[in-house]
Design a protein around this motif. Structure first.
Motif, PDB file in Angstrom:
ATOM      1  N   GLN A 254     139.718   2.083  59.909  1.00 22.48           N
ATOM      2  CA  GLN A 254     140.795   2.450  60.609  1.00 22.48           C
ATOM      3  C   GLN A 254     141.820   3.473  60.119  1.00 22.48           C
ATOM      4  O   GLN A 254     142.325   4.227  60.701  1.00 22.48           O
ATOM      5  CB  GLN A 254     141.430   0.994  61.194  1.00 22.48           C
ATOM      6  CG  GLN A 254     142.283   1.369  62.288  1.00 22.48           C
ATOM      7  CD  GLN A 254     143.070   0.278  62.887  1.00 22.48           C
ATOM      8  OE1 GLN A 254     143.420  -0.866  62.005  1.00 22.48           O
ATOM      9  NE2 GLN A 254     143.109  -0.209  64.200  1.00 22.48           N
TER      10      GLN A 254
ATOM     11  N   ARG B   4     141.919  -2.099  59.589  1.00 25.27           N
ATOM     12  CA  ARG B   4     140.613  -2.708  59.627  1.00 25.27           C
ATOM     13  C   ARG B   4     139.575  -1.604  58.930  1.00 25.27           C
ATOM     14  O   ARG B   4     139.833  -0.604  58.751  1.00 25.27           O
ATOM     15  CB  ARG B   4     140.042  -2.961  61.293  1.00 25.27           C
ATOM     16  CG  ARG B   4     140.985  -3.774  61.918  1.00 25.27           C
ATOM     17  CD  ARG B   4     140.296  -3.631  63.391  1.00 25.27           C
ATOM     18  NE  ARG B   4     141.288  -4.466  64.410  1.00 25.27           N
ATOM     19  CZ  ARG B   4     141.269  -4.597  65.635  1.00 25.27           C
ATOM     20  NH1 ARG B   4     140.185  -3.989  66.114  1.00 25.27           N
ATOM     21  NH2 ARG B   4     141.899  -5.227  66.188  1.00 25.27           N
ATOM     22  N   ASP B   5     138.499  -1.812  58.706  1.00 30.79           N
ATOM     23  CA  ASP B   5     137.480  -1.230  57.986  1.00 30.79           C
ATOM     24  C   ASP B   5     137.355   0.213  58.911  1.00 30.79           C
ATOM     25  O   ASP B   5     137.241   0.172  60.073  1.00 30.79           O
ATOM     26  CB  ASP B   5     135.735  -1.749  58.166  1.00 30.79           C
ATOM     27  CG  ASP B   5     136.197  -2.887  57.147  1.00 30.79           C
ATOM     28  OD1 ASP B   5     136.819  -2.902  56.211  1.00 30.79           O
ATOM     29  OD2 ASP B   5     135.091  -3.695  56.986  1.00 30.79           O
TER      30      ASP B   5
ATOM     31  N   LYS C 193     135.816 -10.203  67.012  1.00 29.83           N
ATOM     32  CA  LYS C 193     134.880 -10.539  65.930  1.00 29.83           C
ATOM     33  C   LYS C 193     134.432 -11.940  66.090  1.00 29.83           C
ATOM     34  O   LYS C 193     133.352 -12.371  65.545  1.00 29.83           O
ATOM     35  CB  LYS C 193     135.643 -10.348  64.499  1.00 29.83           C
ATOM     36  CG  LYS C 193     136.764 -11.380  64.140  1.00 29.83           C
ATOM     37  CD  LYS C 193     137.501 -11.129  62.837  1.00 29.83           C
ATOM     38  CE  LYS C 193     138.738 -12.101  62.760  1.00 29.83           C
ATOM     39  NZ  LYS C 193     138.185 -13.432  62.560  1.00 29.83           N
TER      40      LYS C 193
ATOM     41  N   VAL D 226     132.994  -2.526  64.035  1.00 26.91           N
ATOM     42  CA  VAL D 226     133.500  -3.468  63.170  1.00 26.91           C
ATOM     43  C   VAL D 226     133.190  -4.760  63.379  1.00 26.91           C
ATOM     44  O   VAL D 226     133.073  -5.521  62.326  1.00 26.91           O
ATOM     45  CB  VAL D 226     135.088  -3.415  63.018  1.00 26.91           C
ATOM     46  CG1 VAL D 226     135.875  -2.189  62.830  1.00 26.91           C
ATOM     47  CG2 VAL D 226     135.565  -3.835  64.542  1.00 26.91           C
TER      48      VAL D 226
ATOM     49  N   THR E   7     137.647  -1.422  67.419  1.00 26.23           N
ATOM     50  CA  THR E   7     138.226  -0.335  66.172  1.00 26.23           C
ATOM     51  C   THR E   7     139.539  -0.116  65.946  1.00 26.23           C
ATOM     52  O   THR E   7     140.024   0.503  65.389  1.00 26.23           O
ATOM     53  CB  THR E   7     137.421   1.129  66.527  1.00 26.23           C
ATOM     54  OG1 THR E   7     137.414   1.546  67.428  1.00 26.23           O
ATOM     55  CG2 THR E   7     135.824   0.612  65.719  1.00 26.23           C
TER      56      THR E   7
END
Length: 801
Positions: free
Chosen positions: A213, A210-211, A752, A579, A238
């Motif tokens: 991570q 993930r962004d 999300k 995130v 996260t």
């Protein structure tokens, strides 16, 4: 047994080192678990035993060599077993040119029992001496060697000796038999280690990063590599569990550490760790991981009564347990409670003790904070005095550690309980009665001084001396297996608290503790050792780890946690951005209500109720309402019901059972035509650690700022931090309260795809001191009033729909 450590110097064979004592105690243990044999402090017994050792050694004459270090190696194709130990005494007879022609090994054992009744040596004691004898006979090429077992009663100092002469052939055959029994365990240790190292080399992160991570994983690995403490604020989503477990496992694969402890306060987070390890195992990781569970939850009997008369699993436990351990560690990878219970039932052994033994052979241990940090229940096989290891501590939900540590390192003596124990002691021991009476008299003096709700004391030396004497008398009675009839459990409970009190009293200092007395609701007089700042106590444990990661979704402000969870300044801290798309949630700050005590009343309660009504009516779904107390929730619920909304309502009750908790959460799973409103306590069992995803929750409504109730102890804490040059109000009230608020708000957006409303209803959320505790992603919070909130909700849900 402490697992043999695998040592692999560059260019040499791997070496598995184990002490002689650990070897024989592990291989030759036998018999029952029996908790009826008294409560002897092992440290106190060790101290007394050392004194007796020195006294005997000093009386043995000039040719007696005391505390002789010994080492021996057994070499196999792939590795070497390195044995080491220290013989209590060795006598070497030499001729004129210094050649040793005979030798005697003396093994001294101090016992809290009548050693004169012994008919033969204890098996493991004699085995320890025989190992030393073989090492010495081999070193000096002796055709035979003498072994002397010296038993001494620690109370009477009476001595009984057993002597035996062994030919070299006899002692060698015996020794090789012992080593061959250990061979399968050494094989497992060596070959399993190779499997773990190889499996980690090809191990990849089990998800697409993930962004942010990947950086998170790198930060954790870097902290482990550099032997640092890391504080990580990582919001929900996260992936912080796997982002901590994966780099810790990679560090194991680089031989940076022996073992990872994943520490948690709740079952839910322990299960998340289990799932992370299971995922890595599915991807090829060969390490063993075990989940440790509290003794009462492991017991297979109706009541935990650990003795061979009442428990079939205690009877002969040590005769069978090694076979079970070996089967588990060679067959299982992620070892859960149910796995342990299955083997324990099949082999008829104690599941709790089995789990502890199996943990010694595991690279990963998932357990409660207590097993590392609590001075009364920590895992002595890993953390006892003098033991060290290359451990990694991963501490989940670390915001809980401050209060948990305060509990671990605080203790209370109750005057009325001392009087109760005195009554129970009258038929048993006049000496004990007198010691209890002395403690009671001193407590009475403190009681006379305590002329208000709370009194801080500077000096309790007189009481501490009396407690030392009382503890010593109680221990002497326990060693003699004196019983207190139906009051036995109460007396034991008091003894353990007394022992904890005296131990902490010697460690406490005014930089971390306050000593105070007060009266409880039942008018009992209490004297408290209160650990306000647990950083020094925690640091003693943290020093036993190579690296530690404190992580949580609510670890703000970070300096507050740095101050209270360690006492060094050279630490790392990182903030992980959320995130989730902030557009998926509406964050409202209601500025026209408050939960302040001075403002509580009918009008304020009705305004809260109208807020709830407006939020719930804006969109059909499930909502959670968090209040600062059960009484406050009752008052709000009453007003809300009076508004006549057609909704279903459930209310958290005090002291809910596990089944009641599960039933409560199952209400969120149901499909319904109308909204549901769940009233819960802020900081309670439903305000953290639960995941209601996929539209099961669309609103989290927090009533008030969550500040702890104003009271004597909080005032004491506030003054303490003011004296330390910190902001006492913030440390005692604001930060603990806002932690609860942020945790409760975090129940809403878990994935999300989740969408919903967070409403923080208290005018205090406007203040800068409160808002500085907000996570970064709360930068879009909107102020509102009860009259304005409807339009804001309508606009938000219109966009989302």
């Amino acid at each position: 047994m402490k697992v043999a450590r695998l040592v692999t110097p560059e260019g040499e064979k791997a070496q598995i080192n184990i002490s002689v004592r650990n070897l024989v105690e592990f291989l030759l243990r036998e018999g029952d678990i029996d908790d009826r044999k008294g409560s002897v402090d092992p440290f106190e017994a060790m101290q007394e035993g050392s004194r007796i050792h020195r006294k005997i050694q000093n009386s043995m004459g000039p040719f007696y060599r005391a505390e002789v270090p010994l080492k021996y190696q057994v070499e196999y194709d792939d590795y070497i077993i390195g044995l080491e130990g220290r013989a209590d005494g060795v006598v070497l007879d030499m001729d004129e040119d210094g050649t040793v022609w005979s030798a005697t090994v003396d093994e001294i054992k101090g016992m809290y029992m009548d050693v004169m009744t012994f008919e033969k040596p204890v098996l493991v004691h004699e085995a320890q001496a025989k190992c030393y004898a073989y090492i010495i006979a081999s070193e000096y090429n002796l055709p035979e060697i003498d072994v002397q077992m010296t038993y001494v009663s620690l109370e009477t100092e009476e001595i009984k000796r057993f002597n035996q002469t062994y030919s070299f052939e006899e002692i060698e055959e015996w020794f090789l038999t012992i080593i061959n029994i250990f061979r399968k365990w050494a094989d497992f240790q060596y070959y399993h280690k190779q499997e773990v190292l190889e499996s980690v080399q090809g191990l990849e992160f089990p998800y697409e990063y993930r962004d942010g991570q990947k950086k998170l994983v790198s930060d954790v690995y870097r902290s482990i590599y550099r032997r640092k403490i890391l504080f990580m604020q990582a919001p929900t989503g996260t992936g912080k569990t796997i982002a901590n477990v994966f780099p810790a496992v990679m560090a194991l694969g680089q031989n940076l550490a022996e073992r990872v402890f994943y520490l948690t306060a709740k079952t839910a987070t322990a299960l998340a760790a289990r799932d992370a390890y299971s995922l890595l195992a599915q991807n090829g990781y060969e390490g063993r991981t075990i989940m440790l569970t509290a003794k009462e939850k492991m017991c297979l009997c109706d009541e935990a009564d650990c003795n061979p008369d009442n428990c079939p699993y205690a009877r002969g436990h040590f005769d069978r347990v090694n076979d079970v351990i070996y089967e588990i560690i060679t067959k299982e990878t992620v070892i859960t409670r149910d796995v342990v219970l299955g083997y324990a039932e099949e082999y008829v052994v104690c599941p709790f003790e089995l789990a502890l033994d199996v943990s010694t052979w595991c690279e990963g241990i998932i357990c409660d904070y207590n097993y590392v940090f609590d001075p009364n229940v920590y895992l002595k096989r890993f953390f006892a005095e003098g033991k060290s290891g290359e451990h990694i501590f991963l501490i989940d939900e670390a915001h809980n550690m401050v209060d948990r540590a305060r509990e671990m390192y605080s203790e209370t003596l109750i005057k009325e309980e001392i009087l109760s124990i005195k009554r129970y002691a009258k038929p048993v021991s006049k000496k004990l009665v007198n010691a209890l009476e002395k403690c009671n008299r001193i407590m009475l003096e403190y009681k006379r001084e305590c002329d208000r709700d709370i009194t801080v004391l500077d000096d309790i030396d007189m009481l501490l001396n009396a407690c030392d004497n009382l503890q010593m008398i109680m221990e002497q009675l326990f060693k003699k297996e004196v019983k207190f009839g139906i009051y036995q459990d109460e007396v034991l409970d008091f003894y353990f608290r007394l022992r904890n009190f005296t131990a902490l009293a010697y460690q406490q200092d005014p930089d971390h503790y306050r000593i105070y007395c007060d009266f409880d609701d039942d008018k009992n007089f209490n004297l408290h050792l209160y650990c306000i700042d647990p950083s020094a106590q925690l640091q003693q444990r943290l020093a036993m780890a190579r690296a530690t990661v404190y992580f949580s979704a609510t670890l703000l402000p970070i300096d507050y946690y740095k101050d209270l969870l360690c006492n060094i300044t050279d630490v790392y801290a990182i903030y992980v951005d959320s995130v989730f798309d902030q557009q998926n949630r509406l964050l409202l700050l209601g500025t026209d209500v408050t939960s302040k005590y001075t403002r509580r009343g009918e009008d304020e309660y009705m305004k809260f109720a109208r807020y709830i009504q407006t939020i719930v009516n804006a969109k059909q779904g499930n909502y959670m309402v968090f209040g600062p107390s059960y009484k406050f929730l009752e008052d709000i619920h009453e007003k809300y019901q009076a508004l006549g909304d057609d909704v279903e309502i459930i209310i958290q009750q005090q002291n809910m059972t596990e089944q009641e908790r599960e039933d409560f959460l199952l209400e969120f799973e149901k499909k319904r035509e109308k909204s549901m409103v769940a009233f819960c306590t802020l900081g309670g069992i439903f305000s953290e650690g639960i995941d209601l995803v996929g539209g099961k929750l669309i609103g989290s409504i927090i009533l008030g700022a969550g500040l702890p109730q104003v009271g004597n102890e909080r005032k004491l804490m506030s003054d303490f931090f003011d004296d330390e040059g910190k902001n006492g109000f913030e440390y005692a009230y604001l930060y603990p309260g806002m932690n609860k608020v942020i945790q409760a708000a975090g129940r809403l957006i878990r994935t999300k795809d989740d969408v919903g409303v967070i409403a923080l209803l208290d005018e205090r959320f406007r203040f800068g001191s409160y808002r500085k505790t907000f996570p970064r992603e709360w930068n879009d919070a909107e102020f509102t009033t009860v009259d304005e909130v409807s339009l804001k909700l309508t606009n938000f849900w219109k966009k989302k729909d």
